[in-house]
Design a protein around this motif. Sequence first.
Motif, short mmCIF file in Angstrom:
data_model
loop_
_atom_site.label_atom_id
_atom_site.label_comp_id
_atom_site.label_asym_id
_atom_site.label_seq_id
_atom_site.Cartn_x
_atom_site.Cartn_y
_atom_site.Cartn_z
N GLY A 8 -27.44 5.73 -1.11
CA GLY A 8 -26.30 5.15 -1.04
C GLY A 8 -26.23 3.90 -0.94
N ALA A 9 -27.04 3.27 -0.16
CA ALA A 9 -27.00 2.01 0.30
C ALA A 9 -27.15 1.15 -0.83
CB ALA A 9 -27.91 1.39 1.67
N ILE A 10 -27.98 1.26 -1.64
CA ILE A 10 -28.42 0.96 -3.02
C ILE A 10 -27.04 0.88 -3.93
CG2 ILE A 10 -29.83 0.83 -5.13
CD1 ILE A 10 -32.04 1.62 -3.14
N VAL A 11 -26.64 1.97 -3.93
CA VAL A 11 -25.51 2.07 -4.97
C VAL A 11 -24.22 1.07 -4.49
CG1 VAL A 11 -23.69 3.79 -5.67
CG2 VAL A 11 -25.97 4.35 -5.56
N VAL A 12 -24.07 1.10 -3.02
CA VAL A 12 -23.10 0.15 -2.64
C VAL A 12 -23.27 -1.33 -2.92
CG1 VAL A 12 -22.16 -0.70 -0.58
CG2 VAL A 12 -22.13 2.04 -0.68
N VAL A 13 -24.47 -1.63 -2.88
CA VAL A 13 -24.99 -2.82 -3.04
C VAL A 13 -24.77 -3.24 -4.42
CG1 VAL A 13 -27.00 -4.59 -2.91
CG2 VAL A 13 -26.39 -3.32 -0.84
N LEU A 14 -25.21 -2.34 -5.30
CA LEU A 14 -25.03 -3.04 -6.82
C LEU A 14 -23.66 -2.64 -7.32
CD1 LEU A 14 -28.06 -0.54 -8.16
CD2 LEU A 14 -27.96 -3.01 -7.84
N MET A 17 -22.18 -6.26 -6.34
CA MET A 17 -22.79 -7.18 -7.40
C MET A 17 -22.06 -7.25 -8.43
SD MET A 17 -26.89 -6.88 -6.17
CE MET A 17 -27.37 -7.93 -7.46
N LEU A 18 -21.86 -5.82 -9.19
CA LEU A 18 -21.26 -5.92 -10.44
C LEU A 18 -19.81 -6.47 -10.23
CD1 LEU A 18 -21.26 -4.70 -13.05
CD2 LEU A 18 -20.63 -2.50 -12.26
N TYR A 19 -19.02 -5.91 -9.20
CA TYR A 19 -17.77 -6.45 -8.60
C TYR A 19 -17.61 -8.01 -8.98
CZ TYR A 19 -13.36 -7.49 -6.49
OH TYR A 19 -12.23 -7.87 -6.15
N ARG A 20 -18.52 -8.41 -8.12
CA ARG A 20 -18.65 -10.03 -7.97
C ARG A 20 -18.86 -10.51 -9.45
NH1 ARG A 20 -22.30 -12.39 -3.74
NH2 ARG A 20 -21.61 -14.18 -4.42
N HIS A 21 -19.50 -10.03 -10.15
CA HIS A 21 -20.08 -10.37 -11.44
C HIS A 21 -18.69 -10.35 -12.53
CE1 HIS A 21 -22.25 -11.14 -15.23
NE2 HIS A 21 -21.78 -10.05 -15.74
#
Length: 77
Positions: A8-14, A17-21
Amino acid sequence: MLASILLGAIVVVLAGMLYRHNREMQRMRELGERLQAVAATGDLDERLSPQAEGSASEIAGSVDRLIERLQVASTAH
């Protein structure tokens, strides 16, 4: 249980990152559109950096300096 929390933490981080990109890409597209408008009109008084954000602001600043140099060169002739 721990694996689910880590996943879940990895999904949130990714997702972050996708949102920022995606935001950066949108800013670059907007800068490109404004640059095309300046090129189409030939308006050398237009400045791109005041409206730019993020990485696009660095590129816009460089383009503004280039436009200023073109203005100086065109008035010198």
